[in-house]
Design an enzyme around this catalytic site. Structure first.
Site, PDB file in Angstrom:
ATOM      1  N   CYS A   1      70.684  35.019 109.508  1.00 62.31           N
ATOM      2  CA  CYS A   1      70.736  36.479 109.311  1.00 62.31           C
ATOM      3  C   CYS A   1      71.123  36.832 107.880  1.00 62.31           C
ATOM      4  O   CYS A   1      72.275  36.658 107.472  1.00 62.31           O
ATOM      5  CB  CYS A   1      71.727  37.085 110.311  1.00 62.31           C
ATOM      6  SG  CYS A   1      72.110  38.819 110.017  1.00 62.31           S
TER       7      CYS A   1
ATOM      8  N   CYS B   1      73.845  39.543 107.526  1.00 62.68           N
ATOM      9  CA  CYS B   1      75.174  39.006 107.846  1.00 62.68           C
ATOM     10  C   CYS B   1      75.837  38.436 106.599  1.00 62.68           C
ATOM     11  O   CYS B   1      77.048  38.580 106.384  1.00 62.68           O
ATOM     12  CB  CYS B   1      75.069  37.911 108.906  1.00 62.68           C
ATOM     13  SG  CYS B   1      74.430  38.460 110.503  1.00 62.68           S
TER      14      CYS B   1
END
Length: 300
Positions: free
Chosen positions: A43, A46
């Site tokens: 991700c 993230c």
């Protein structure tokens, strides 16, 4: 300004899984609020949000903890918390999720989220009280104690103008001009234009000028002894004395110059005296005494 704030052990992120979620999040949140970030190694967002969360949590000096859950390794926890996308962040307090958000957020929003969570503890420091105490300590020239309290202000609010300005003035008072300059050089124009910061920068500039003048302290003193009305030598002596912490004598020399010729060098002595007043603050005993003398001279 983060370099000036000592890190807390509680600011180190904790990797949470099914085995320690109960202890590190549920139970721990009954003592200290816990921010839980759900993330994944693949991700990209993230990776953007993670450092911001860590920075903001670290700035709270142990008043909140950060836990991270890798959803690929902990699908059961993600399912229980109904995590539908990453990054997702929850704030836990007293064993329950009380707030949250999904997706990357600007640092200002993350700060607001964490501050709200910390406020649930009801133990946020009284910044106004600390600022008043720190200011009093600064004006009484207890620079070490004042520095510690301004650090506490910055721990609670790293963007505090008063906190940053106070630290600069403490460093100037301790004659650590290089450290003071390092802080000022990091500030943008908006920060520098704030009144409290302008006072701190003026104090730094005065100290730098005075440090240069101090190199010729003996020469200036000898010149004044030879000719009491050598106003340039007296001005140089005042600057040197001020840089060495002898504020009362420095202001006396400028007051003498004003008494001899208040218009000397385009009103330089009075202008410099007013800068001393501004730097030291209106409650400084030497300022109060010198201000009275100046008023008597100008309005008699």
């Amino acid at each position: 300004m983060e370099d000036l704030i000592a890190p807390s052990a509680n600011s180190v992120p904790i990797d949470v899984n099914i085995n320690n979620f109960q202890k590190e999040v549920i139970e721990e949140s009954t003592k200290t609020p816990v921010v839980v970030q759900f993330w994944a190694s693949w991700c990209g967002p993230c990776k953007q949000l993670g450092p911001v969360l860590e920075k903001v949590v670290a700035s709270e000096k142990g008043n909140v903890r950060l836990a991270k859950v890798d959803i690929d390794k902990n699908q059961q926890i993600a399912a229980q918390m109904r995590v539908q996308s990453v990054p997702t962040v929850y704030g836990f307090f007293n064993g329950q999720p009380v707030d949250g958000f999904a997706g990357v957020q600007p640092e200002s929003s993350v700060k607001q989220f964490v501050k709200k969570l910390v406020s649930l503890m009801g133990n946020e420091p009284d910044i106004n009280a600390i600022l008043e105490s720190a200011t009093n300590l600064l004006e009484s020239q207890d620079f070490d104690s004042a520095f510690a309290e301004f650090q506490e202000i910055l721990s609670a609010d790293p963007e505090s103008i008063e906190g940053i300005a106070g630290m600069v003035r403490c460093l100037v008072g301790k004659r650590d001009l290089s450290a003071a300059r390092e802080i000022v050089d990091q500030l943008d124009e908006e920060f520098r234009s704030k009144p409290a910061m302008e006072v701190a920068i003026t104090a730094l500039e005065l100290a730098v000028k005075g440090a240069d003048a101090a190199k010729s302290l003996d020469g200036a003193r000898e010149a004044v002894n030879r000719d009491q009305n050598d106003l340039q030598a007296r001005f140089d002596l005042a600057m040197a004395l001020f840089s060495l912490g002898d504020e009362a004598d420095a202001m006396e020399h400028l007051l003498y110059s004003i008494g001899v010729d208040r218009n000397w060098n385009n009103d330089a002595a009075r202008t410099q005296l007013l800068e001393f007043f501004k730097t030291l603050g209106p409650t400084n005993p030497n300022v109060i005494h010198a201000r009275r003398q100046l008023s008597t001279m100008l309005f008699s």
